[in-house]
Design a protein around this motif. Structure first.
Motif, PDB file in Angstrom:
ATOM      1  N   GLU A 130       0.821  -1.210   0.000  1.00  0.00           N
ATOM      2  CA  GLU A 130       0.000   0.000   0.000  1.00  0.00           C
ATOM      3  C   GLU A 130       0.856   1.262   0.000  1.00  0.00           C
ATOM      4  O   GLU A 130       0.531   2.236  -0.696  1.00  0.00           O
TER       5      GLU A 130
ATOM      6  N   GLU B  26       2.109   1.808  -3.455  1.00  0.00           N
ATOM      7  CA  GLU B  26       1.081   2.307  -4.371  1.00  0.00           C
ATOM      8  C   GLU B  26       0.818   3.788  -4.143  1.00  0.00           C
ATOM      9  O   GLU B  26       0.673   4.560  -5.108  1.00  0.00           O
TER      10      GLU B  26
ATOM     11  N   ARG C 280      -5.485   1.407   2.066  1.00  0.00           N
ATOM     12  CA  ARG C 280      -6.314   0.794   1.029  1.00  0.00           C
ATOM     13  C   ARG C 280      -7.589   1.604   0.790  1.00  0.00           C
ATOM     14  O   ARG C 280      -8.056   1.723  -0.352  1.00  0.00           O
TER      15      ARG C 280
ATOM     16  N   PRO D 168      -8.149   4.824  -3.464  1.00  0.00           N
ATOM     17  CA  PRO D 168      -9.103   5.202  -4.523  1.00  0.00           C
ATOM     18  C   PRO D 168      -9.414   6.695  -4.582  1.00  0.00           C
ATOM     19  O   PRO D 168      -9.925   7.180  -5.609  1.00  0.00           O
ATOM     20  N   LEU D 169      -9.086   7.411  -3.511  1.00  0.00           N
ATOM     21  CA  LEU D 169      -9.371   8.845  -3.472  1.00  0.00           C
ATOM     22  C   LEU D 169      -8.213   9.687  -4.004  1.00  0.00           C
ATOM     23  O   LEU D 169      -8.348  10.907  -4.140  1.00  0.00           O
TER      24      LEU D 169
ATOM     25  N   ARG E  87      -5.425  11.013  -6.767  1.00  0.00           N
ATOM     26  CA  ARG E  87      -5.228  11.207  -8.212  1.00  0.00           C
ATOM     27  C   ARG E  87      -3.745  11.069  -8.540  1.00  0.00           C
ATOM     28  O   ARG E  87      -2.892  11.611  -7.829  1.00  0.00           O
TER      29      ARG E  87
END
Length: 597
Positions: free
Chosen positions: A226, A229, A327, A331-332, A334
């Motif tokens: 994580e 990422e 995690r 998704p939030l 950019r």
């Protein structure tokens, strides 16, 4: 045959999955020791040479095994000896349970031999939970709570059992008033994350930044994927607190290495120039190495709400498990298309490793200590466990040693006590017997207790699936870290009477025990020595003659520190010429060739 309390304590530990107990016997725990014999040494009693080493071994076992470490000591002096190792566990947030004997109940309060007020003694170090049993019915509750709280709070706990009680017949708690039962053994840490509105606030800050920096500590260890990422999405560089050195491997081009006084130049630059900071699982205390207040917006993630928002003026504090929280955050975020900041970070990291290589290859008398760590980096087994002791070894471990693959590493991060390097490695070998272990220690720590614990290594190594445990001793006959602290922090010259160490043949001592012992006094012999030690098929000691005058200068050394060293030299430091000459040569490697961005 009826179970004694001692028998039951071991049975309950087995029910919890405890496989090893590190300790030293004494008449205050005779009932427990007898129970080990009746139980066929299950859990296995691992005899250290000193109770402090037993506590350190339990800490190493817990750090590297991901399980609770258990140590045991007799009453009075044995219990007192545990304290330093338990404080190490407390300050580094490690689950350890101490089972301690006490004088007979009838003698308590009578100024009896070895009677110490153990509840008061352990009140601070085991503040999460310390209790004394007085009747058999208190078990299993006391054992269960000690283990469960140690795991839940990531802290040391203590159960005190009087000697006569250990030999009484065990009686379980009844279904009656003022009797306290217990549940089935076991503890599973809950998965937690911050609420969605707070995640959205954090994402807004990270998305708005153009120069993002991430600082990871040991709390991010289970979130490697994580963190990588998030770093990729934000274009961030990642610095590591000392206890988080193994969170990400050093062969990632954007990992800047350690931060702080023992840190790297690219980590210093990362914090100095960033406009956004994400702190994950770190309680790094030295704010002077973080961005200037007001220069960066900051977000912190930590599983412990008590430890959050206390090191930097963070705008958003996310309380929750690092992996779960990241995690939910990913998704939030950019992806940043402008990678100029990332390119700058990667350039500085590549440049730094060139500097480290040049510094490590500078001539010394006889061996540059940095060379020992540099040569190990390319030879580290991908599954190695590395421990370092406090002292100058910690400097080179933090800055010069490159982790890769699944390498694990740790040291006494917060207490920074001398002496845990070798016992940590022993504990690691019992937790992970199929992985090679390497302990990097100064000769001061080796003389303090490492030599004695080689006897423990010799006694047990044939029980390990992989028998390799390599102890590398930085042999310079100097308490080197304190010598440099005298110069850099106090402007005082080296005081030979306190700093010089007696000559000891470390490799010869290892050979006398039947271990591999290798003397190294030439720089070109270091690489072959590491290869020989790591292929020996038994534990080994590298006795490496290193130069005490190679300075552990931070790449971002402040003017005041350099001035204090100069003052120490002027005042008559016995090694003044070597300090000046080698210090200048070391620092000069940062200047040529190329530039920092």
């Amino acid at each position: 045959m009826a179970l004694t309390v001692g028998d039951y304590v071991l049975k309950r530990l087995r029910d919890w999955g405890v496989e090893h107990v590190f300790g030293y016997p004494g008449d205050g725990i005779n009932g427990l020791i007898a129970a080990f014999g009746k139980a066929g040494d299950e859990p296995r009693f691992v005899q250290s040479r000193h109770e402090e080493m037993a506590a350190f071994q339990a800490v190493g076992y817990a750090k590297f095994g991901g399980r609770v470490g258990v140590c045991m000591a007799t009453s009075g002096p044995g219990a007192i000896h545990l304290l330093n190792g338990l404080y190490d566990a407390k300050l580094d947030h490690v689950p350890v349970v101490a089972v301690v004997g006490q004088t007979d109940r009838a003698a308590m309060g009578g100024n009896y031999q070895q009677e110490v007020d153990l509840l008061s003694l352990f009140k601070d170090v085991a503040s999460a939970y310390v209790q004394m049993a007085t009747v058999p019915e208190q078990l299993p509750n006391l054992i269960d709570r000690a283990l469960r709280i140690a795991l839940a709070e990531r802290a040391p706990t203590c159960v005190i059992i009087p000697a006569d009680l250990q030999e009484e017949t065990y009686r379980p708690p009844e279904h009656a008033f003022r009797q306290v039962p217990s549940s089935a053994p076991g503890y599973v840490r809950p998965l937690t994350r911050a609420p969605q509105p707070e995640l959205e606030r954090a994402a807004e800050i990270l998305n708005a930044g153009s120069k993002v920096a991430i600082l990871v500590g040991q709390g991010a260890r289970g979130a490697r994927r994580e963190v990588m990422e998030v770093a990729e999405l934000t274009g961030a560089g990642v610095a590591k607190a000392l206890l988080g050195k193994d969170v990400l491997p050093d062969d990632l081009p954007y990992v800047t290495g350690s931060i702080g006084l023992l840190g790297t130049r690219p980590s210093y630059e990362l914090m100095r120039d960033c406009d956004t900071l994400l702190i994950v699982g770190s309680n790094f205390p030295y704010t002077q190495y973080l961005p200037e207040f007001g220069a960066a917006r900051a977000v912190q993630i930590d599983v412990d709400g008590r430890m959050i928002g206390m090191r930097y003026p963070t705008e958003v504090n996310l309380v929750g498990d690092a992996a779960e929280t990241l995690r939910a955050l990913i998704p939030l975020l950019r992806r940043k298309e402008d990678r100029s900041w990332r390119r700058t970070v990667e350039h500085n990291v590549a440049r730094w490793w060139e500097v480290v290589e040049r510094q490590a290859h500078l001539e010394a008398e006889p061996i540059n200590p940095m060379r020992l760590f540099w040569e190990l980096s390319s030879r580290l087994p991908d599954n190695a466990i590395v421990t370092a002791d406090s002292g100058s070894a910690a400097n080179w471990y933090a800055r010069d040693l490159r982790f890769r693959g699944q390498v694990r590493g740790s040291l006494s991060g917060t207490l920074s006590t001398m002496g845990p390097g070798v016992p940590y490695a022993i504990g690691a070998k019992f937790a992970c017997p199929d992985r090679p272990a390497i302990a990097l220690v100064g000769d001061g720590a080796m003389q303090m207790n490492g030599l004695a614990e080689l006897i423990t290594v010799q006694r047990y190594y044939q029980r390990w699936a992989d028998p390799r445990l390599v102890v590398a001793v930085l042999h310079n006959n100097d308490l080197n870290q304190v010598t440099w602290e005298l110069r850099a922090m106090g402007g005082a010259p080296k005081f030979t009477e306190s700093q010089s160490l007696p000559e000891v043949p470390y490799a010869a001592f290892a050979r006398s025990l039947g271990l591999e012992g290798i003397e190294v006094d030439k720089p070109e012999a270091i690489g072959p020595a590491w290869e020989r030690a790591l292929s020996a098929g038994r534990p080994a000691v590298l006795d490496v003659r290193v130069d005490p005058d190679i300075p552990p200068i931070p790449p971002h050394a402040e003017f005041e520190q350099l001035k204090d060293v100069a003052e120490a030299i002027i005042k008559g430091d016995p090694d003044s010429w070597g300090v000046i000459r080698k210090g200048l040569k070391t620092k000069a490697q940062e200047m040529i060739p190329g530039k920092w961005r």
